[in-house]
Scaffold this motif. Structure first.
Motif, mmCIF file in Angstrom:
data_model
loop_
_atom_site.group_PDB
_atom_site.id
_atom_site.type_symbol
_atom_site.label_atom_id
_atom_site.label_comp_id
_atom_site.label_asym_id
_atom_site.label_seq_id
_atom_site.Cartn_x
_atom_site.Cartn_y
_atom_site.Cartn_z
ATOM 1 N N LYS A 137 0.270 9.448 -5.596
ATOM 2 C CA LYS A 137 0.729 10.658 -5.182
ATOM 3 C C LYS A 137 1.555 11.580 -6.209
ATOM 4 C CE LYS A 137 0.874 11.044 -0.045
ATOM 5 N NZ LYS A 137 1.712 11.104 1.124
ATOM 6 N N TYR A 175 -8.415 5.350 1.591
ATOM 7 C CA TYR A 175 -7.471 4.072 1.217
ATOM 8 C C TYR A 175 -6.673 3.756 2.527
ATOM 9 C CZ TYR A 175 -9.087 3.519 -3.661
ATOM 10 O OH TYR A 175 -9.598 3.118 -4.553
ATOM 11 N N GLN A 176 -5.989 4.950 2.923
ATOM 12 C CA GLN A 176 -5.164 4.734 4.214
ATOM 13 C C GLN A 176 -5.966 4.102 5.350
ATOM 14 O OE1 GLN A 176 -1.587 5.371 4.625
ATOM 15 N NE2 GLN A 176 -2.168 3.784 5.950
ATOM 16 N N ILE A 200 -6.902 9.008 -1.189
ATOM 17 C CA ILE A 200 -5.655 8.690 -0.454
ATOM 18 C C ILE A 200 -5.878 8.196 1.077
ATOM 19 C CG2 ILE A 200 -3.000 9.112 0.505
ATOM 20 C CD1 ILE A 200 -2.871 10.174 -2.328
ATOM 21 N N ASP A 201 -6.535 9.317 1.779
ATOM 22 C CA ASP A 201 -6.752 9.324 3.193
ATOM 23 C C ASP A 201 -7.696 8.143 3.350
ATOM 24 O OD1 ASP A 201 -6.669 10.430 6.031
ATOM 25 O OD2 ASP A 201 -8.976 10.966 5.538
ATOM 26 N N ARG A 250 1.971 1.850 -3.517
ATOM 27 C CA ARG A 250 1.014 2.165 -4.228
ATOM 28 C C ARG A 250 0.512 3.673 -3.902
ATOM 29 N NH1 ARG A 250 -1.186 3.728 -7.886
ATOM 30 N NH2 ARG A 250 -3.228 3.152 -8.838
ATOM 31 N N ARG A 251 0.639 4.102 -2.955
ATOM 32 C CA ARG A 251 0.160 5.351 -2.400
ATOM 33 C C ARG A 251 1.220 6.371 -2.930
ATOM 34 N NH1 ARG A 251 0.108 6.325 3.749
ATOM 35 N NH2 ARG A 251 2.416 6.640 3.198
ATOM 36 N N GLU A 252 2.359 6.003 -2.720
ATOM 37 C CA GLU A 252 3.660 7.124 -3.066
ATOM 38 C C GLU A 252 3.351 7.163 -4.723
ATOM 39 O OE1 GLU A 252 5.381 9.031 -1.239
ATOM 40 O OE2 GLU A 252 4.176 8.051 0.223
ATOM 41 N N THR A 281 -6.933 0.571 4.895
ATOM 42 C CA THR A 281 -5.590 -0.295 4.954
ATOM 43 C C THR A 281 -5.393 -0.382 6.511
ATOM 44 O OG1 THR A 281 -5.050 0.167 2.739
ATOM 45 C CG2 THR A 281 -3.548 -0.825 4.236
ATOM 46 N N TRP A 286 -4.793 9.648 -7.559
ATOM 47 C CA TRP A 286 -5.850 9.674 -6.498
ATOM 48 C C TRP A 286 -5.612 10.949 -5.937
ATOM 49 C CZ3 TRP A 286 -3.437 4.949 -3.262
ATOM 50 C CH2 TRP A 286 -3.873 3.693 -4.026
ATOM 51 N N PHE A 340 0.782 -1.272 0.181
ATOM 52 C CA PHE A 340 -0.074 -0.130 -0.166
ATOM 53 C C PHE A 340 0.990 1.249 -0.063
ATOM 54 C CE2 PHE A 340 -2.049 3.473 2.124
ATOM 55 C CZ PHE A 340 -3.048 3.835 1.252
ATOM 56 N N GLU A 341 1.996 1.407 0.860
ATOM 57 C CA GLU A 341 2.658 2.592 0.867
ATOM 58 C C GLU A 341 3.308 2.740 -0.688
ATOM 59 O OE1 GLU A 341 4.993 5.743 2.170
ATOM 60 O OE2 GLU A 341 3.587 4.400 3.356
#
Length: 135
Positions: free
Chosen positions: A104, A117-118, A114-115, A99-101, A121, A109, A96-97
């Motif tokens: 961004k 999904y965080q 993002i928030d 994919r999130r980066e 997760t 997203w 996830f980290e």
């Protein structure tokens, strides 16, 4: 004394009653590190779990009584204390980290997404623990 307690549990079990002791035991079992189970407080599975604990208590009491009277009783195998082989893969948190980066960086997203999904997760990890994604 063991037979008195077993008799009371057997009687409750036969009538479909649950003593608060077994409900509390079910709650305790779910906190064990190797339980890997989470139940919603409103889940109907609480009753089923507490009934299974009643059944286990009855079987154990019967085995104890047989042993006390000199009968041979097989000793149950204990669960292996070694962790099972993981099917591998990176941890969900690591995936996830990454994919999130990427999201961004590419602005794929929105900050709200993002928030969200965080949050999901983190909740999943809280409930299931840190484990390889393929598990």
């Amino acid at each position: 004394m063991t037979s008195d307690l077993a008799g009371a549990v057997r009687s409750q079990y036969a009538r479909g009653e649950l003593d608060t002791f077994f409900v509390d035991e079910a709650e305790d079992v779910l906190t064990w590190d190797n339980a890997d189970i989470w139940l919603s407080p409103t889940s109907s599975s609480w009753r089923a779990l507490a009934r299974k604990l009643q059944e286990a208590h009855i079987r154990a009491s019967e085995a104890i009584q047989k042993r006390f009277s000199g009968e041979v009783v097989e000793t149950p195998q204990t669960a292996s204390s070694t962790p099972h082989e993981s099917s591998g893969g990176p941890l969900l948190s690591e995936l996830f980290e990454s994919r999130r980066e990427e999201a961004k960086r590419t602005q794929e997203w929105s900050p709200k997404l993002i928030d969200d999904y965080q949050t999901w997760t983190d909740l999943f990890i809280e409930l299931r623990g840190y484990r390889p994604v393929l598990d």
